[in-house]
Design a protein around this motif. Sequence first.
Motif, mmCIF file in Angstrom:
data_model
loop_
_atom_site.group_PDB
_atom_site.id
_atom_site.type_symbol
_atom_site.label_atom_id
_atom_site.label_comp_id
_atom_site.label_asym_id
_atom_site.label_seq_id
_atom_site.Cartn_x
_atom_site.Cartn_y
_atom_site.Cartn_z
ATOM 1 N N GLU A 1 3.072 107.210 38.800
ATOM 2 C CA GLU A 1 3.020 106.613 37.467
ATOM 3 C C GLU A 1 4.434 106.278 37.017
ATOM 4 O O GLU A 1 5.348 107.080 37.201
ATOM 5 N N SER B 1 4.697 102.503 28.760
ATOM 6 C CA SER B 1 5.702 103.122 29.633
ATOM 7 C C SER B 1 5.782 102.397 30.967
ATOM 8 O O SER B 1 6.860 102.284 31.560
ATOM 9 N N SER C 1 0.486 92.185 34.754
ATOM 10 C CA SER C 1 0.083 93.485 35.249
ATOM 11 C C SER C 1 1.375 94.250 35.469
ATOM 12 O O SER C 1 2.147 93.925 36.376
ATOM 13 N N LEU D 1 -6.978 94.599 36.589
ATOM 14 C CA LEU D 1 -8.269 95.279 36.404
ATOM 15 C C LEU D 1 -9.382 94.310 36.028
ATOM 16 O O LEU D 1 -10.556 94.662 36.080
HETATM 17 P P1 GTP Z 1 0.997 106.365 25.940
HETATM 18 O O1 GTP Z 1 2.480 106.538 26.056
HETATM 19 O O2 GTP Z 1 0.232 107.567 26.234
HETATM 20 O O3 GTP Z 1 0.595 105.706 24.651
HETATM 21 O O4 GTP Z 1 0.564 105.324 27.097
HETATM 22 P P2 GTP Z 1 1.313 104.059 27.612
HETATM 23 O O5 GTP Z 1 0.921 102.898 26.792
HETATM 24 O O6 GTP Z 1 2.758 104.319 27.794
HETATM 25 O O7 GTP Z 1 0.631 103.838 29.020
HETATM 26 P P3 GTP Z 1 1.196 104.122 30.459
HETATM 27 O O8 GTP Z 1 2.260 103.161 30.800
HETATM 28 O O9 GTP Z 1 1.478 105.555 30.602
HETATM 29 O O10 GTP Z 1 -0.075 103.702 31.293
HETATM 30 C C1 GTP Z 1 -1.349 104.312 31.121
HETATM 31 C C2 GTP Z 1 -2.132 104.181 32.379
HETATM 32 O O11 GTP Z 1 -2.403 102.814 32.671
HETATM 33 C C3 GTP Z 1 -1.380 104.718 33.573
HETATM 34 O O12 GTP Z 1 -2.278 105.369 34.407
HETATM 35 C C4 GTP Z 1 -0.837 103.495 34.249
HETATM 36 O O13 GTP Z 1 -0.623 103.609 35.614
HETATM 37 C C5 GTP Z 1 -1.933 102.484 33.963
HETATM 38 N N1 GTP Z 1 -1.436 101.122 33.977
HETATM 39 C C6 GTP Z 1 -0.392 100.621 33.269
HETATM 40 N N2 GTP Z 1 -0.241 99.321 33.541
HETATM 41 C C7 GTP Z 1 -1.194 98.980 34.436
HETATM 42 C C8 GTP Z 1 -1.540 97.773 35.098
HETATM 43 O O14 GTP Z 1 -0.925 96.719 34.912
HETATM 44 N N3 GTP Z 1 -2.584 97.827 35.927
HETATM 45 C C9 GTP Z 1 -3.280 98.961 36.164
HETATM 46 N N4 GTP Z 1 -4.276 98.897 36.997
HETATM 47 N N5 GTP Z 1 -2.978 100.099 35.568
HETATM 48 C C10 GTP Z 1 -1.947 100.128 34.714
#
Ligand code: GTP
Length: 596
Positions: free
Chosen positions: A50, A17, A178, A145
């Motif tokens: 987020e 997302s 990132s 990270l």
């Molecule tokens: P689901 O829909 O639940 O499968 O997750 P998702 O893959 O969509 O992940 P999402 O984008 O919601 O991110 C999950 C967590 O990782 C969140 O807290 C984001 O802020 C964090 N996050 C995503 N990308 C990055 C990044 O590039 N760096 C950091 N530090 N955190 C990230």
Amino acid sequence: MRDLSLVIVGHVDHGKSTVIGKLLADTDSLPQGKLEQIKELCQRNAKPFEYAFLLDALKDERAQGITIDIARCFFKTQTRNYIILDAPGHVEFLKNMVSGASRAEAALLVIDAAEGIQENSKRHAYLISVLGIRQIVVLINKMDLVNYDSKVFENIKKEYQEFLKDIQVVPQAFLPVSAFQGDNIAFPSVNMPWYQGSTVLQTLDQLEAEAALENMPFRMPVQDIYKFTEENDDRRIIAGTIETGTLKQGDKVIFYPSGKTSTIRTIEDLTQKDITEIHAGYAAGVTLTEQLFIKRGELAVVDGQKKPHVASRLQANLFWLGKQPLIADKVYKMKLGTAQVEARLEKIIDILDTADLHKVSKSRVDCKDVATCIFSLKHPVAFDLNENMPITGRFVLVDQYEIAGGGIITKALSDEHTWVREQILEREYKWEKSKISYLERARRYNQKAVCIFISGKNEIDKKVVAKALERELFEEGKYVYYMGMRNLLYGMDADIKRRETGLDRNVEHLRRMAETANIFLDAGLILIMSASEVSRDEFHLLSEIIGEEKLLKVFIGDETERLDDIDVFLEQQETLQQCIGTIKQVLKRRRFIFDI
Ligand code: GTP
Ligand code: MG
């Protein structure tokens, strides 16, 4: 400018997302002030911002009828428009994908650099490839990270590449990003000077879009057939969405599986009438120079281009998401384009556990398994092999009204009627068409051509019924002919050595009988035939050669011996007059004959 549809997949929380949110933000695809509004809201509630919230907020607006779809977001670059499909959870999104909600042409696969490759990183890649999506871009996300360390990136890349090689997937690119910080999403990263490659946006713009689809062989699954409403206007509009290729006025088209041919007279799309050319991705209505009786589910192809397969058995790579396992001895509905057909699992070749891609041996396919299987279909359908034509080479399986699986076709397999079918296609292609149409004849003779085939138990005299029916229809002024089996056996079939095989009818007898019937029907006549104990297979063959819509299957006998798809069933104790009366009623109901 053409659209390109993407699906984004990966393990839970790896940042799908966030990648989408950042893409939307950096391409100015968000409603004015939306990003700031959500950031502010987070600050007020002392919650970290987020991108997922942003997407949720857009989804809520959509619910009020304003902006965006939950699963689908849109953004554009100078090159084209993108439709991006977010994939929350795992199983659910796959259902969307297979149901055709998405026709993703490419996939973004996100892996968390800190967590590394997880179960769904593998499973999703496999499913994507099973769906036939061949353009895959791998994003190694959250590089912030791991201190933007090139070694972490290289290690994950190496390990994942090895895995992808096992499943024969070659990704377009691996990108260190990132999403949250915006490194290498729309803009090159200043934090990873060791990476000189493209950003996500640049990589996307290099993918092949639908433009390539219009250069592929033409395929339009027939969705519907509309009649013109005017009296005496026997034209029909054939409607469907063009999956691949280009159609021009004057093109000769072939419809499969029937093999019927005609020429495109006019084309229209949703907005314009009489256009001369139409391409993949558009819904079209076409009229033909000669009317054909084709059905929903046939596949329109342009003559001279690559032919589809027509078969009633196929081999497929499939994944199963059904609550109930996929088993033999159960009837499923297979949907291929607009075609629907009853399908049975004939054989499981192998099954993979998608978590670790181990082969498992068992006699059923469970939820989340991926399997290579053979299916046999109730009647032949037209399709392509996925390796050549991904869209017309996929299918969905329905188990009791629910989508339970999907897959891609890897092989068309033969059955005992394959050679007959090939001959039908050849015949249709070569058929010398009369200038007098089916409907002109029907009007002149005041009847529509039909073959009434009377079958029943050996001891019942079907000939008596057949001949009496012939007499009665004749007296009513119909053009009707009874053709006895013997008329063929000792005449046209004299070269087939009947005594040697000990059979009165083998497939060749039946084929010749049906081909002869086909000529009578083309001449506009009502043809009556009879034979003992015609099996389901034999009826199938007859209806494939004659055309289902022109065959009336009659069975005389008792209920227990009746085949399930008979058109007219007559109890053996019925009188001759009752039998004839019932057949005539059905002929009227189906509008083969009418009272005037
Ligand atoms: P689901 O829909 O639940 O499968 O997750 P998702 O893959 O969509 O992940 P999402 O984008 O919601 O991110 C999950 C967590 O990782 C969140 O807290 C984001 O802020 C964090 N996050 C995503 N990308 C990055 C990044 O590039 N760096 C950091 N530090 N955190 C990230
Ligand atoms: Mg998400």
